[in-house]
Structures are given as C-alpha cells and as structure tokens.
Design an enzyme around this catalytic site. Structure first.
Site, PDB file in Angstrom:
ATOM      1  N   GLN A 194      -3.517 -27.793  46.370  1.00 23.72           N
ATOM      2  CA  GLN A 194      -3.417 -26.208  46.859  1.00 23.72           C
ATOM      3  C   GLN A 194      -2.166 -26.300  47.278  1.00 23.72           C
ATOM      4  O   GLN A 194      -1.774 -26.823  48.519  1.00 23.72           O
ATOM      5  CB  GLN A 194      -4.486 -26.031  47.779  1.00 23.72           C
ATOM      6  N   ALA A 235     -10.157 -17.090  52.327  1.00 25.38           N
ATOM      7  CA  ALA A 235     -10.035 -18.451  51.111  1.00 25.38           C
ATOM      8  C   ALA A 235      -8.892 -18.202  50.283  1.00 25.38           C
ATOM      9  O   ALA A 235      -8.073 -17.110  50.506  1.00 25.38           O
ATOM     10  CB  ALA A 235     -11.430 -18.348  50.532  1.00 25.38           C
ATOM     11  N   HIS A 236      -8.674 -19.218  49.627  1.00 24.12           N
ATOM     12  CA  HIS A 236      -7.384 -19.239  49.004  1.00 24.12           C
ATOM     13  C   HIS A 236      -7.580 -18.195  47.717  1.00 24.12           C
ATOM     14  O   HIS A 236      -8.413 -17.641  47.189  1.00 24.12           O
ATOM     15  CB  HIS A 236      -7.386 -20.543  48.027  1.00 24.12           C
ATOM     16  N   GLY A 237      -6.393 -17.598  47.708  1.00 20.99           N
ATOM     17  CA  GLY A 237      -6.134 -16.565  46.569  1.00 20.99           C
ATOM     18  C   GLY A 237      -6.452 -15.101  46.944  1.00 20.99           C
ATOM     19  O   GLY A 237      -6.062 -14.126  46.183  1.00 20.99           O
TER      20      GLY A 237
END
Lengths: 341, 341, 341
Positions: A194, A235-237
C-alpha cells in the site's frame, strides 16, 4: 476583555453594560460572574432567567435575560467565535526543540514549532506557523501545510499531504497501510503493498486515534472542511467529500466515495465500493450496504430510508403480540371453516 | 524495470512489447503510460478497452486489451506480487539510531534498524533485519523475530513474543492489561493483575490503533498468517486461528477461541468464552452471542444463519404493512363471526 | 511464597500442605505444580478433579479437590488478591530518566518515575510513586495524583486532572478536543474551542487507545472507581458515575450523564444529552437513544427493555413464516367471504 470589545470583534450589538470584563465562556446553568454564555437550543430557555452569567449571546426574540445580551442571528456560531476570542491557548515558541529529530533533508518553516521527540523524516516539508507536538512521527516526503496543529503521538506516514489549517488530534494515524491481501491457493495471503498517498485538504480536523489508510493505487482523499471525530476508520481509497461530518467510531470500507455535506452519527458502518451522494444523513449505528442517492436519510441494518425504518422499528416491539394474533386468527378461521363444511 | 523483466519475476507470459518500462501499479481507470494495471473483478471489464495503462495483468480469457498483457491464472495475486516488485520502499539503514534508547540488557541484531526515540527495555531481543520506527516502546523481556516491521508509536508491552515477518501498523498496542476485575462486596472493583503474555505468530499483520490485551493466566495468541485491520479489539485470553481475516473495528471478548480461515466484516462483535469454528464468516456489524460451528455463515444481532437473516430482514421492511393486514383480517373475521351467530 | 504465607495475606484458611511453594496463578485446565488456580464459575467444576495445580481457591461447598485448598466466600475476589501478591511486576527506579523532557516549570515528586522520551509540560505536577512510561505526553498545567501508572504512548492534554491510583493503558488519549463545530451559512464549520478540562477521579482505569474528550464549557468527568476498556469513546461534557464498567468499543455521545454502577457491554452506543440512571445495564451493541431510568436493563437498537427485546428478537426469525401465514389466512378468509355472499 470587556464585553464591548468582544462584541465589536463579533460584529454584534450589545444590550446592557458593555464595560464589564468577560473572562471565559460557560454553560448557562453553571456560568458565574465574568462568564459569557449562550442560548441556541430552546430546551435551555427556562435556564435563562436564573443564569448567573455576566452576559448571554441570544437571538433577537429572546427576552428576560438577567444580564447583558449580545444579539446574534446565529447565537451558536457567534458563541464559537466568542470562545475563540477568549481561548487561553498560547502557541508554543517557534523553532525546532533541541530534543526533536529533524532529518537534514527536511524543510521546516522558521515560524513552525517542532516539539521535543518529534521525528521528521527526509524530504518532509512543514509550513508556516504549523505546530508539531511531542512524539509526532512524520514519514519521508510528506508535506504539511501552513497553520496546522498536530497533537502529540500522531503518526503521519510517508508521502502524505496535509493542506492548510488541518488539525490532527492525539494518536491519530494518517497513511497506515490499507488492508489489502490477495489469497494464495493454500488459503494464506500475499500482502499488496500500500504505497499510494493520503491527501488531506484544507481545514480538515481529524479526531483522536482515528485511522486513515493509504491505498495500493490511486489515493485516499479527505476534502476541504471535513471534520472527523475520534476512533473513526477510513479505509484505503476512500474519498470523503467537502464539509462531511463523521461522528466517533464510524467505519468506511475501502474505495467508497462519500459526497459533500454528508453527516453520519456514531458507529455507522459503510460497505466498500459504494457511492454516497451529497447531503446524505445516517443515524448512529446504521449499516450502509448499498449506495445511497443524494439527500437520502437512512437508518438500520441493512440501512433503509429513515421513515420506513422508524415505522418498522416501532412494530418490532409488537412482534410477540402479532404472533399471538396470528395464532388466534388461525384458530378462529379454522373453526369457521369447520362449521362451514 | 522492463515489462519482460517483471514478467519473468512473476513467472507469467507476456503478450505485447516486453521492452516497455513499468514504473508503478495503478487503477484501470486512472492508469497512464508506464503503469501496470490488473483486471480481477469482472465489474471493471468495461474499463479495459479505454485504459491508458502500458500493461495489464489479466486471466487467459480476457480479450481486447489496448496494451501489453501479463497472463495469469490469479490476476489479483500476480498484481500483489507485481506491486511488491515495483514498491518504492527502501528500508532504513541498519543499526541503532543515536537518539534511540536501548537498554544495556537488550539484544538487537546488528542488521536490525532502530529509529529515533524508540525505547527498548531490558531483556528484549530483536531479530535480524527487523525495523523499529520512531516512538515504539518495547517492554522488558519481549522477543521480536526476524524481518518484522514495527511502525511509529506502537506499544509492545513486557514479555510478549512476535514471530517472524510480523507487521504492526502505527499506534497498535500489544499486551495492554486485559479488562479483569473482581467485584468487592461494596460494589467497587479489585484489579486482577494481567501478567500473562501475548504471542503473535509468524506472518501476522496488525492494523493501526488495534489493541491486543494480555490475560491474567494462560496467553492471548494470534496464529500464523492472520491479518487484523485497524481499531480492532482482541480481549485477554482470545485465541485467533491461522489465516483469519478481521476487518476494521471488530471486537472479540475475552477467552473466545476463533478457528482457522475465519472471516469477519467490519464492526462485528463476538461475546466472551465462545468457540467459533474454522472457516466461519460473519457479515459486518453482526453480534455473535453463541458459539458457531465450522463453516457457518452468520449475520444480525443476535447472529443467526445468513440466509435466515436475509429473509427476515427483507420482511422487516414489511412490518407496518403486516400489522395493517392483521388488523384488517381481524376486523373481517369478526364480521363473519358476528354474521354466523 | 509458601501457600501458608499467601493464605495469611489473603486472610483465608488453608486445607492441605501449607508449606508448598506457589509461584503463579494459572487456569484450572492448564495449571501445573507450583500453580494456584481458582474455581469461581460452576462451569469449570468438572475440571477440578483433574487439575494439576498445587492449590485451588474455592468456596466452602466445593469438594473433591486433588490438591490443597484455600477456602474463600468470594473465590474470584480472593484470586484477584492472590494474583496481586504473586505479580512479577517490579516498579522502575524512581527519578527522571536522562532522556525524558521535563519542563523547568513542572513539579515531579522525587519518588515518581519518568521514563525515556516522556514529555512533561510547564506547570504539570506529578504525585508520589506515579510511573510515567516512555512517550507519554502530559500537557501544560495538568495534575497527576499519587500512585498512578501511565503506560507508553499515552497523551494527557493540558489542564487535565487525574486522581490517585489511576491506571491509563497504552495509547489512550485524555483531553483531546471535543467534536464541537457551529455551522456557517455556507455549510462550512467554525471550530468551537474545547478548552475546559477532563477530570479523572481516584482508582479509575482507562483502556488502551480509549479517547476522552474535553468540552468547550464545564468539564468531562470520570468518577471514582470506574473502569473503561479499550477503544472506548467518551465525548465532551460526559459525566460517568462511580464504579461504572464500560466494555471495549463503547461510545458515549456528548453531554450524556451516566449514573453509578452502570454496566455496558462491548460496542454499545449512547446518544448525546441523555441521562442514564444508576445500575443500568445494556447488552453489547445496544444503541441507546433515550434516557433510561435507574435499574433499567436494555438491549437492541433503539434500545428497549431487555425482556421485550429478547421476545421480539426470537420472533424476528419467524418473520418469513408469519408473512406466509398472513397470506394464507387472507386467501382463506377471502374464500369464506365469497362463499358467504
């Protein structure tokens, strides 16, 4: 500060003695001499007559104050500004504390203040008047704008960007690795690095111990003016729109896009890869499993329109009674059917 | 790296120009020249024709790519490995930073890297190539294996053990005291010292600000290959099996034993002293109040089999209508009963 | 320590050899020679006959122990005290570590222990025998009582007060800014400075990564003897009563007042501006949206009396069946109505 001086700053008219000294803001029930209070919620109107405050901020139609009055069309907003004017915070001295560690390859504005035991990595840039408290770690190549306030024990990982006037409460984490794994044939998991950045735009506030993950590709973005409470998971994105309000312990799963002016109560959960339209509201503990169109107001799990959920929830308490009624009807109907034969 | 070189590392065949340079991985919609993307989810198939990526990782049956193709039977897994190969992370220099504090009674492998302001207690051992970032506190007699990555502001308390290749994201806490109190006759509480260890096996990843408590007796154990997301609570005496996946904000109460390959969505809560069998799945926000046999798939609160919960949840929205129907049936039946008299 | 010596400290009679050495406490199933175990939960009675422990703490009516017995009317409480007596913790040396930073204007009791990289602000006072671990940040003018234990990476912000014997687990945040914003006419938000203090009374324990916010006016107060688990959110202006127990991931919204001896299971959410009476209990994941009178026991969302919720939850699983019955009854009734015409 005199009441008159404060009122001038707030650009509001005063009724009563504008020469009295105001020291702090206080609750209407517990305020005393030297205190300024406010009346924004009609629930507290009854407390006005007996307040011991020296002055109150109130709307044009409020009567019966036993003290001086600052008149405002938006008493709560004026209270916020009064509290700012009376705030006792003194910024720390500019400069890098001798017990901080700043990489020789970092650029810290001379008006910024870096506290003891802060760790500032290579390639980091820190803007004018920004305050970095003790035990803050800022990873390589991150950029922090001007007038930011980064409280103790915050982690900002590598290659993240914070705009101007961003406030990060203690223990928050910006740029931790998103939760991304690809399953191997044997059921174990391969980590997907990531490495993409988190971008925090101007005037965002991030609560204590909140976590904002970086993605493998693209970016995680928190747009200008959004305010995030404590212990929230982004969270990611994820993309959060402008002026979004997230109460404590909300969780937003990966790649979900949240519109502007969205408001979530505490402990709301939102699934991944969804689109939440502008001005959507969700009450606390809602579990949002599908995209919601703009202006939606949802509740429950799975989240449904609030008015439907309220009606169904009210009936939920009647379920045992309904079951008894069903049994009773069945028996009575059977009796009729047998008689009719 | 050229596409050919990357494909050789991934042990996958290339279709197209294997001489092109690949710089990073990217999303299929936003990729540009020099980017490698992937197609694992059929939802994104439509985006393939218009991608600007230089290359795509795709399955054998995918056609119409406007760029070079790396063929893979597991595109997502191959993407994970490609991202690793292209990852820009450079490990910090080995050695103990002059601003770290390492007890004279600790043993740090010379290939390990200890960052500024890390605090390493007496009796601690740190394995080869392990990276300890700033502001990490490791309590006395804890043992950290080889190739671990401990991010900034992590706390690892006394007498805990981490295996090899464990990754701990920022702010996580390993070995905090379990929540154990015995009530005194006057309603106040006596603390039960929580002195037993936490054991983290190989290849575990622990998310940002996640907390893993130590127990009074026995141990808390996270078995090999398990991946825990952010803000998760693992109470004292819990055992998590191998290759478990816990999404963010999950909470597991004390002494519960979780099998291998279990998967919980975000915000799931699990009661104490339960047994959750291998391969159990629970959707986000489920509240598990009873043990679940292997291969169960549960939802809701209290959690019930997912297919039941889905059916009941669908009916939940109809409750007001059902209540009206019940009233209507009762009235009609009463009319018939009166007529029949 | 011999069993006899330990029993004397616990003021309990021994049956069997009081000369045996006891080294630690252990679980009844896994205890071995030198271990002391306990039997408080009848669920574990069957394990007594086969325990390998050297001694067991048990009630007067427990028979068949294969080892020495410490008799106690409250075996769990006696176990807590035995575990304290056998606890291996050795306090760190008194004094300020040379790598700590303590403001010249702070007053640290000479018997207190301040670890490396602790940062103690101006005007702070730290009481006798209090232990401050590495990377703790204590803001200006905060007061920490005697015999407190502040674990690594804790943040205590400015002007907060902790009483005596307060334990703060790693990563907790005390005094972060409450989530208070006034909306401007354009939909953006003005920050209301949160400058009032957090007060933590004697004998409170605060869990890892828990957050306790400061308010704009008044105070946030945690009363004596209250125990808070990990990842709990206490919003600004909340008052928690005495001897309250909050399990992990509970969230209490702003200005809510919680009575004495209240007990909440994990992940409970409580709305703002509510009053929760003494001795109220709520099961895990409840969502409390209204005030609850003393001695209430609630569940569900919105939370209702537990016995009602249990009955309705049991019927929830029958909803698809009830819907079928309703359809069936409607059809049968229609048939009768048509026949009757």
């Amino acid at each position: 500060m005199t009441l008159g001086e404060l009122a001038r700053r707030l650009e509001c008219p005063v009724e009563g003695d504008s020469g009295i000294e105001i020291h702090r803001v206080a609750k209407i029930e517990t305020a005393g001499p030297g205190d300024l209070t406010f009346l924004a919620n009609p629930k507290y109107a009854a407390a006005l007559a007996s307040t011991k405050a020296s002055a109150v901020i109130a709307g044009a139609d409020v009567e019966g104050a036993p003290c001086a009055v600052i008149r405002s069309a938006s008493p709560y907003l004026t209270f916020a500004r009064a509290a700012q004017a009376l705030s006792p915070e003194r910024p720390p001295e500019p400069g890098v504390h001798p017990l901080a560690w700043v990489s020789a390859e970092a650029v810290v504005d001379p008006t910024a203040s870096i506290g003891p035991f802060a760790a500032i990595g290579a390639g980091v840039r820190i803007g004018a008047r920004t305050i970095v408290h003790p035990h803050v770690a800022i990873g390589a190549d991150s950029v922090i704008g001007a007038d930011c306030l980064i409280h103790a024990n915050v982690s900002i990982r590598e290659r993240c960007t914070l705009g101007a006037r961003v406030i990060v409460q203690n223990g928050a984490v910006i740029g931790s690795d998103g939760y991304g794994f690809a399953q191997r044939p044997d059921g174990s998991h391969e980590k997907i690095p990531q490495t993409a950045p988190v971008v925090i735009e101007d005037d965002v506030e991030i609560g204590a111990n909140t976590t904002i993950d970086r993605p493998a590709v693209g970016e995680t973005r928190i747009k200008a003016g959004t305010k995030i409470d404590n212990l929230v998971q982004i969270a990611h994105g994820v993309v959060l729109g402008r002026h979004v309000l997230l109460a404590a312990q909300v969780g937003i799963a990966g790649s979900t896009v949240i519109g502007d002016h969205v408001t979530f109560g505490g402990q709301v959960g939102v699934g991944g890869h969804l689109t939440i339209g502008d001005r959507v509201k969700a009450v606390g503990q809602s579990g949002i499993t599908n995209s919601v169109a703009a202006d939606g107001f949802v509740s429950g799990y799975p989240a449904i329109p609030n008015h439907e959920w309220r009606r169904s929830s009210a009936v939920f308490r009647k379920l045992p009674e309904m079951r008894r009624q069903l049994r009773d009807l069945t028996a009575r109907l059977q009796k009729i059917e047998e008689t009719d034969k």
